[in-house]
Design a protein around this motif. Sequence first.
Motif, PDB file in Angstrom:
ATOM      1  N   ASP A 196       0.704  -1.063  -0.050  1.00 32.33           N
ATOM      2  CA  ASP A 196       0.030   0.008   0.015  1.00 32.33           C
ATOM      3  C   ASP A 196       0.938   1.362   0.093  1.00 32.33           C
ATOM      4  O   ASP A 196       0.638   2.354  -0.750  1.00 32.33           O
ATOM      5  N   ALA A 197       1.928   1.138   0.611  1.00 38.98           N
ATOM      6  CA  ALA A 197       2.912   2.364   0.838  1.00 38.98           C
ATOM      7  C   ALA A 197       3.641   2.427  -0.490  1.00 38.98           C
ATOM      8  O   ALA A 197       3.669   3.812  -1.072  1.00 38.98           O
ATOM      9  N   LEU A 198       4.098   1.492  -1.367  1.00 34.06           N
ATOM     10  CA  LEU A 198       4.651   1.713  -2.469  1.00 34.06           C
ATOM     11  C   LEU A 198       3.454   2.235  -3.612  1.00 34.06           C
ATOM     12  O   LEU A 198       3.961   3.047  -4.427  1.00 34.06           O
ATOM     13  N   LYS A 199       2.311   1.871  -3.511  1.00 37.30           N
ATOM     14  CA  LYS A 199       1.128   2.287  -4.523  1.00 37.30           C
ATOM     15  C   LYS A 199       1.006   3.648  -4.288  1.00 37.30           C
ATOM     16  O   LYS A 199       0.877   4.301  -5.035  1.00 37.30           O
ATOM     17  N   SER A 200       1.058   4.037  -3.026  1.00 33.72           N
ATOM     18  CA  SER A 200       0.804   5.412  -2.729  1.00 33.72           C
ATOM     19  C   SER A 200       1.899   6.341  -3.001  1.00 33.72           C
ATOM     20  O   SER A 200       1.593   7.357  -3.912  1.00 33.72           O
ATOM     21  N   LYS A 201       3.247   5.983  -2.897  1.00 33.15           N
ATOM     22  CA  LYS A 201       4.216   6.605  -3.659  1.00 33.15           C
ATOM     23  C   LYS A 201       4.138   6.667  -5.114  1.00 33.15           C
ATOM     24  O   LYS A 201       4.215   7.694  -5.719  1.00 33.15           O
ATOM     25  N   LEU A 202       3.833   5.688  -5.932  1.00 32.03           N
ATOM     26  CA  LEU A 202       3.567   5.464  -7.112  1.00 32.03           C
ATOM     27  C   LEU A 202       2.650   6.700  -7.627  1.00 32.03           C
ATOM     28  O   LEU A 202       2.755   7.430  -8.703  1.00 32.03           O
ATOM     29  N   GLU A 203       1.346   6.697  -6.919  1.00 31.50           N
ATOM     30  CA  GLU A 203       0.529   7.682  -7.282  1.00 31.50           C
ATOM     31  C   GLU A 203       0.680   9.021  -7.004  1.00 31.50           C
ATOM     32  O   GLU A 203       0.397   9.843  -7.655  1.00 31.50           O
ATOM     33  N   ASN A 204       1.285   9.266  -5.886  1.00 31.39           N
ATOM     34  CA  ASN A 204       1.327  10.687  -5.391  1.00 31.39           C
ATOM     35  C   ASN A 204       3.026  11.264  -5.456  1.00 31.39           C
ATOM     36  O   ASN A 204       2.966  12.438  -5.336  1.00 31.39           O
ATOM     37  N   GLU A 205       3.890  10.439  -5.541  1.00 30.18           N
ATOM     38  CA  GLU A 205       5.161  10.930  -5.614  1.00 30.18           C
ATOM     39  C   GLU A 205       6.022  10.142  -6.648  1.00 30.18           C
ATOM     40  O   GLU A 205       6.787   9.634  -6.597  1.00 30.18           O
ATOM     41  N   ARG A 206       5.472  10.297  -8.097  1.00 25.54           N
ATOM     42  CA  ARG A 206       6.004   9.547  -9.152  1.00 25.54           C
ATOM     43  C   ARG A 206       7.504   9.671  -9.285  1.00 25.54           C
ATOM     44  O   ARG A 206       8.035   8.391  -9.478  1.00 25.54           O
ATOM     45  N   TYR A 264       9.301   7.796  -7.004  1.00 27.57           N
ATOM     46  CA  TYR A 264       8.895   6.082  -7.155  1.00 27.57           C
ATOM     47  C   TYR A 264       9.808   5.584  -8.164  1.00 27.57           C
ATOM     48  O   TYR A 264      10.394   4.517  -7.971  1.00 27.57           O
ATOM     49  N   VAL A 265      10.020   6.520  -9.186  1.00 26.92           N
ATOM     50  CA  VAL A 265      10.974   5.934 -10.394  1.00 26.92           C
ATOM     51  C   VAL A 265      12.277   5.622  -9.830  1.00 26.92           C
ATOM     52  O   VAL A 265      13.080   4.802 -10.277  1.00 26.92           O
ATOM     53  N   ASN A 277       9.479   9.264 -16.331  1.00 32.01           N
ATOM     54  CA  ASN A 277       8.708   8.773 -15.384  1.00 32.01           C
ATOM     55  C   ASN A 277       8.080   7.243 -15.608  1.00 32.01           C
ATOM     56  O   ASN A 277       7.486   6.733 -15.057  1.00 32.01           O
ATOM     57  N   MET A 278       8.407   6.723 -16.909  1.00 34.66           N
ATOM     58  CA  MET A 278       8.248   5.522 -17.441  1.00 34.66           C
ATOM     59  C   MET A 278       6.622   5.051 -17.636  1.00 34.66           C
ATOM     60  O   MET A 278       5.801   6.270 -17.375  1.00 34.66           O
ATOM     61  N   VAL A 279       6.127   3.951 -17.737  1.00 36.01           N
ATOM     62  CA  VAL A 279       4.710   3.804 -17.556  1.00 36.01           C
ATOM     63  C   VAL A 279       4.473   2.549 -17.013  1.00 36.01           C
ATOM     64  O   VAL A 279       5.177   1.453 -16.855  1.00 36.01           O
TER      65      VAL A 279
END
Length: 634
Positions: free
Chosen positions: A369-379, A382-383, A421-423
Amino acid sequence: MPEVKEFQAETKQLLNLIINSIYTHKDIFLRELISNASDALDKIRFLSLKDPGVLQNDTELQIRIEIDKDNNTLIVEDNGIGMSYEEVIENLGTIAKSGTKNFLEQLKQAQMGDSPTADKENTIINLIGQFGVGFYSVFMVAKKVIVETKKWDQDKGVRWESDGIGTYSIEECEKANRGTKITLILKDDLDEDENYLDQYKIQELVKKHSNYIKYPIKMKWEEEVEAGKKKITDKILNSMVPLWNKNKEEISQNEYNEFYKEHFYDWNDPFDVIHFKAEGTTVEFTALLYIPSKLPFTFFSKDYKRGLNLYSKNVFIMENCEEVLPDYLGFVKGLVDSPDFSLNISREILQKNKQLKVIRKNIERKILDALKSKLENEREKYVEFWKEFGKVIKAGLYQNILEKEKVQDLLLFESSTSDKNMVTLKEYISKMKEDQGNYIYYAVGESKDIIENLPQMETFKEKGYEVLYLTDEIDEFLIKLMHDYEGKEFKSISSSNVKIDEKFKEKEEENKDLLQKIKEYLKDKVKDVRLTDKLKESPACIVSANEAISLNMEKTLKNLEQLPFEAEKILELNPDHQVFKILTDIYHKDPHSEEIKDYAELLYNQSLLLEGLEIEDKTTFAKLITKLMIKSKK
């Protein structure tokens, strides 16, 4: 008489590197000494849980720091478990850890690299912490070190002394109490900001690096109460309150970061912190988890210790418990504290522990959940994380493909249309063209540049179909195991059955004799020769005839010496290219012309090169190019 011994060869190397190569961050020596003292106190405390008598009359476990300005010495003392004569030799005369050679190599690489000086020194200090050789950092600040120690069950103490250069002396001595006393005779040339005889400096270092050590760190504190009068008190320098027991609202990010660096031997701030309490379930526990920002350099070695530390009501009971963390998240550090843990818990008990399975499931969900949140909010952040840990997560998914739904939305890929930021796979299917069918297209190569120059990419670019770029060796194996994402099948652009335009049978029928002739010339090299509509500017390409084993897989498995046979190849020709028109002209004039064979060999080898595959006979290939160049001028 004291016995004089030489340091182990690796220890000499290490001491030389530390003493002569590190000019900043000398402060960490105190952190390392306090950490070692805390470990010694943990051990005697653990013994006392089973047998309180081991403490005798010395029951207040503590660490003491003493400043002696007159003699230019700093003393760090504990009343922990202590060491025997043999243990002193093992712990202070040798580096009794596996991976010593690897450590020294990493240390040298850090010194010799092109990084700025500050980055080099950060790396070196980080290495010292990770390999547990922190005691030797004392020689950054001390010209002589004296260790006096007595094990809890021994009658005699042991005195160890060294200047850190080549030898040390060791002898039995009288010591009244158990524990270890380390006396540092400080160097005379320390800088002003390295005044380790200043009580405020010592307090600052303890607060910074050792504030959450659970034992009191005490020092005689001198303060002025009236003009000319001073008061000396016994002061506790650390808070001792376990960080994980505080409310999250009371903890600053800096406190989280410092706790992480101190306890998990990293010089970098963590990528993310996960702190939560589970109550009202089948098991009650508190977890403090850290996702690192950098992959530990030992992660893929046998020396890397995975797992979380276990506590029961603030009492440490086990280090690196692997059972509470899935393998693919093995880079996560942290601890779990539960009143339901037994103080005598063992590995065998853990493997059968149902409560532990509940904790593991909760922890895995929280991390994802933490990783998904980073992916969505701090792209962007996360990259950067993905570039460090992507291979680890993909390897974990490869090993647990039946649970792909947990992880597949965390995957990132470079693609023909993605920016820096990739895909994600979800983003890919949201951008699919209406005429693209049910396929997620991908291409495999060693780098983005190589893939973009593949002949097969030409039509996909023209039609605007996004293509995922798979540049890690594991990528294609993983994609084939996943098979699809939300019903969309993964398809290689080099697949033999990719069709862009079905209006193609007539051209193949017209040129079937020429294609058969080329196939005869290439003999065992290709399974078939045919025309393709995938190419626009290139004359030819190579594709795999077998969906299970691609050309890239052949190359990877050959490198690993795990594939005794070759992938079957198909040579595809562009019927609209000038080269093919030359071939047809030659064939119509003379179906047995030697030039057809030359062109066949040239196109085949050229296609191999573009796929990043080895040419079987480079000399013949070079001669062939020269031959055709001469003919073109006639």
